[in-house]
Design an enzyme around this catalytic site. Structure first.
Site, mmCIF file in Angstrom:
data_model
loop_
_atom_site.group_PDB
_atom_site.id
_atom_site.type_symbol
_atom_site.label_atom_id
_atom_site.label_comp_id
_atom_site.label_asym_id
_atom_site.label_seq_id
_atom_site.Cartn_x
_atom_site.Cartn_y
_atom_site.Cartn_z
ATOM 1 C CG ASP A 197 -40.356 -93.406 93.599
ATOM 2 O OD1 ASP A 197 -39.516 -94.442 94.444
ATOM 3 O OD2 ASP A 197 -39.721 -92.668 93.101
ATOM 4 C CG HIS A 198 -39.582 -98.967 96.649
ATOM 5 N ND1 HIS A 198 -39.484 -99.283 95.392
ATOM 6 C CD2 HIS A 198 -38.529 -99.132 97.387
ATOM 7 C CE1 HIS A 198 -37.949 -99.622 95.199
ATOM 8 N NE2 HIS A 198 -37.592 -99.590 96.324
ATOM 9 C CG HIS A 260 -35.982 -95.351 92.860
ATOM 10 N ND1 HIS A 260 -37.353 -95.278 93.415
ATOM 11 C CD2 HIS A 260 -35.659 -96.462 92.566
ATOM 12 C CE1 HIS A 260 -37.755 -96.472 93.064
ATOM 13 N NE2 HIS A 260 -36.706 -97.165 92.615
#
Lengths: 505, 288
Positions: A197-198, A260
């Protein structure tokens, strides 16, 4: 071996700052012809190469269906680095990276395709000394993951370690996430799986942990006694940018909330971990997810944008976007009121909202503190005394600002809110690393702290499934907000009912 | 730039500059400071010091105070210029500014620089002092060093290495010290450390490079191994070659870092470097 033990063995190491350089390895990118590879992965790899953070023995293998030669692939990636990289382009650095880059055009579901990938990796091992260590980056649609994982699992290399980076979306509901976890865990250990999950790779997100746990002034007031509520906003001004096929199935809740947004909520609400190891940090995040109270239908708002204006330009509504059904009921906006049912946060609402075609691109976590209990000043209106707000800006202007009340110079007692800003780029002008640089490096180093664990993903989906279950029963009048506005009126009402309002942006 | 002759005038000029730099139609200029950076720059180092400052201010938003001592000047005066160097932050419409104060200490004013600097320090933030050339020994210069949290030198600027190292070793308990010559040896130290255990029995080091760099490398190896390693030095402008018992050592990194880069790295460090201190202390008469 610990660093102390290493230093005792080799006295020359003492005092040397140990650079985080991974062991030799080959990185295989599945979906190498895709947008992510061009925009993020190769620019990140180039940035790591420029900073000498890649292993001495390193190779890259791009795998995709698109027909092209290794030379074509290199040329395409060179252009991508020039266009999307954050650093100046240095031909010598690129040439070194490109030299150990290969491309295999194949459909991985075909046996000859699988064999050609493995053959190429073996060749890279021999040529570049990558020692059988493998990082597989699955930048592919969800439907392809199972096939690739199964084939890779059956062809595990006899020597070296294997790590698997899995891009989001990780499933589309709890059941599919469980199935995917089960499938991957059939062939790989949990310690080998890096669900990316960047957002967790962003400096400011990590700085949230530092802000909370390295500053003595915040943690004592970081609780229900002092915090009135928390607002988390992930706003995008863009539309779906040609991703209708994906977005029609996902919607805002699966695209942003499940991963996010819940990650941001977790790091805002979690208890201090006993250390910064992967297990400790992820255990605390899972505790927050388990404590999240399922919001009732009145506490969740969904919306879909209609035509409107962004930056003065007229833009179409969601249903007019190419590839979107004219009667689509996919949500492009979600707002919700969540409660973390634990000792620290009982009765403290966490308001979250995310949407497309909102007036600006912005991701922030705003901690709004309770008002001063008794203002001793004679003011025209009690509204002049605004509560303190700590804003953590995740993007685009990374930093932290604290809104405080200050006296306006002059006669009388006029009070105005001013912001004390800490702009990340202003204090550390070294250029913030892109999230993917940090995460790819962490994976090569075997550090999963900033990746999502299986139980974390499943807890996220359990909440999202419960949130959207009532949606099957009603059909709101979409579109219900114009592009360029902050979502449907119901979003504002969600807070107005509580005597609050969304922050002004 | 403006010519000023007192601390009060400097402070007022800084305030004026900050107001002038505010965008007319937007919010105020961002002012984020992380340190006070002082540079003591005798006449022969002016050009080098100014060159190093280019690029440094952008990376370390700070108040930079450049002190130019002119003890032989007949006047007893303080002459200062202030400048605001602003940089547009990536993706921002606001600018981030660093303050640069250049102070010429004429005549007797050069004998008590600490009293000039102290009113200009940014409260509660670390103070880095870059000392060009041999470290000062007068009472006034010692007081200036006492103001700093970290003293940054480049021992390759010293004419008499041994004497200067001995003096520097005497300061270790007063102030944390960085030596840019030492920083330059880092890739070679890493390379030698990577040769362990083969490097365990090394008795001779040959270095083609600056005397300071070579000396520090040899003393580091000696103190780490607990026995003397002899040094053969072939003078050169930068380290070109290192051999351990005749075997060439290959550094992991060959990129030459600029003076700004090297100083910038030192400004990120806090605390004492005990490994460096041990290497330098081994050059003092009591240790030799």
């Amino acid at each position: 071996m610990t660093q102390v033990a290493e230093n005792a063995e080799n006295p020359l190491l003492e005092g040397l700052r140990r650079r985080r350089t991974p062991e030799p390895c080959a990185l295989t990118i599945f979906g190498a012809s895709g947008d992510l590879t061009q925009r993020k992965l190769f620019p990140a790899l180039y940035a790591l190469a420029l900073r000498r953070l890649l292993p001495e023995s390193f190779a890259i293998l791009g795998v995709a269906r698109s027909e092209m030669s290794t030379d074509d692939f290199r040329a395409s990636m060179e252009q991508a680095v020039k266009e999307h990289g954050r650093d100046e382009f240095r031909q010598d650095v690129w040439d070194q990276l490109a030299e150990s880059t290969r491309y295999v055009s194949t459909d991985f579901a075909d046996d000859p395709g699988e064999d050609s990938v493995i053959a190429c990796l073996n060749e890279l091992d021999e040529t570049y000394g990558t020692a059988g260590n493998r990082v597989y980056y699955l930048a592919v649609p969800p439907a392809a993951i199972k096939t690739i994982v199964t084939e890779l699992g059956e062809r595990r290399h006899a020597t070296g370690w294997t790590r698997l980076i899995v891009e989001k979306p990780f499933g589309h509901d709890l059941e599919s996430a469980k199935q995917l976890n089960a499938c991957i865990l059939e062939h790989f250990e949990e310690s080998e799986i890096f669900r990316i999950d960047h957002y967790l790779g962003k400096e400011t997100v990590q700085n949230m942990l530092v802000l909370r746990f390295a500053n003595g002034i915040f943690e004592p007031i970081w609780n229900r006694q002092f915090v009135d509520h928390v607002q988390i906003t992930v706003a995008e001004s863009l539309g779906i940018e040609g991703r209708a096929a994906f977005y029609e199935k996902a919607g805002a809740v699966r695209d942003i909330v499940q991963n996010h947004m819940l990650q941001l909520l977790c790091i805002s609400a979690m208890e201090p971990p006993i250390d910064f190891t992967a297990e400790s940090v992820r255990n605390e995040k899972v505790k927050v997810l388990k404590a999240l109270h399922t919001p009732g239908p009145k506490h969740v708002v969904r919306g879909q944008y209609g035509p409107g204006y962004i930056e003065g330009e007229e833009v179409p509504g969601y249903r007019e976007e190419e590839g979107v059904a004219p009667d689509s009921m996919t949500e492009t906006f979600v707002a919700a009121k969540l409660y973390v049912d634990n000792w620290r946060w009982a009765d403290t609402p966490f308001y979250i909202r995310t949407g497309k075609r909102l007036p600006r691109r912005e991701t922030t976590i705003a901690i709004q503190f309770k008002r001063a209990p008794h203002p001793p000043f004679q003011l025209d209106s009690a509204d002049e005394l605004r509560p303190n707000v700590l804003n953590v800006h995740i993007q685009p202007d990374e930093g932290v600002s604290l809104g405080i009340s200050a006296k306006v110079p002059g006669q009388g007692m006029t009070i105005r809110t001013v912001n004390m800003d800490f702009l990340y780029g202003g204090a550390f002008r070294t250029g913030l690393p892109e999230a993917y640089e940090r995460l790819i490096l962490d994976c090569m180093l075997g550090d999963p702290t900033l990746f999502t664990r299986a139980d974390e993903v499943e807890e996220q989906w359990a909440l999202v499934d419960a949130m959207i279950a009532p949606w099957k029963r009603d059909r709101p009048g979409f579109p219900n907000y114009a592009a360029g506005t902050w979502g449907p009126p119901a979003s504002d009402e969600l807070l107005h009912r509580d005597g609050r309002s969304w922050r002004r942006h | 730039m403006s010519e000023l002759s007192s601390i009060r005038e400097i402070e007022e000029a800084l305030t004026t500059l900050r107001h002038e730099s505010d965008p007319p139609d937007g919010g105020p200029t961002q002012r984020t400071s992380s340190m006070t950076h002082i540079a003591w720059v005798p006449a022969r180092w002016v050009e080098a010091a100014t060159g190093t400052l280019v690029g440094l201010a952008e990376r370390h938003p700070s108040r930079s105070i450049l002190l130019f001592p002119k003890p032989d000047d007949e006047r007893d005066a303080l002459e200062a210029d202030v400048d605001l160097r602003c940089y547009v932050h990536r993706g921002e419409h606001r600018e981030v500014c660093s303050e640069v104060i250049e102070i010429h200490l004429c005549g007797a004013r050069s004998s008590s620089p600490a009293s000039v600097v102290e009113p200009l320090l940014l409260a509660d933030l670390p103070v880095f002092l870059r000392w060009r050339g041999p470290v000062g020994r007068s009472e006034g210069e010692r007081k200036l060093i006492g103001v700093a949290d970290r003293l940054v030198v480049d021992s390759s600027e010293w004419p008499d290495l041994e004497d200067e190292y001995v003096y520097l070793a005497g300061l270790f308990d007063e102030v944390a010290v960085s030596d840019i010559a030492w920083a330059r040896t880092l890739p070679w130290r890493e390379a030698l450390a990577a040769l362990w255990p083969d490097v365990k029995e090394v008795s001779a080091l040959r270095v083609a490079g600056p005397e300071a760099d070579g000396t520090l490398l040899a003393r580091w190896l000696s103190t780490r191994l607990g026995r003397n390693v002899s040094l053969t030095l072939d003078p050169a402008g930068e380290i070109e070659l290192v051999e351990a018992d005749g075997v060439p050592v290959t550094p992991t990194r060959r990129d030459r870092e600029s003076a700004s880069d090297l100083l910038s790295e030192q400004l990120d460090l806090f605390g004492r470097d005990t490994v460096y201190e041990a290497a330098v202390r081994s050059l003092t008469p009591a240790s030799v």
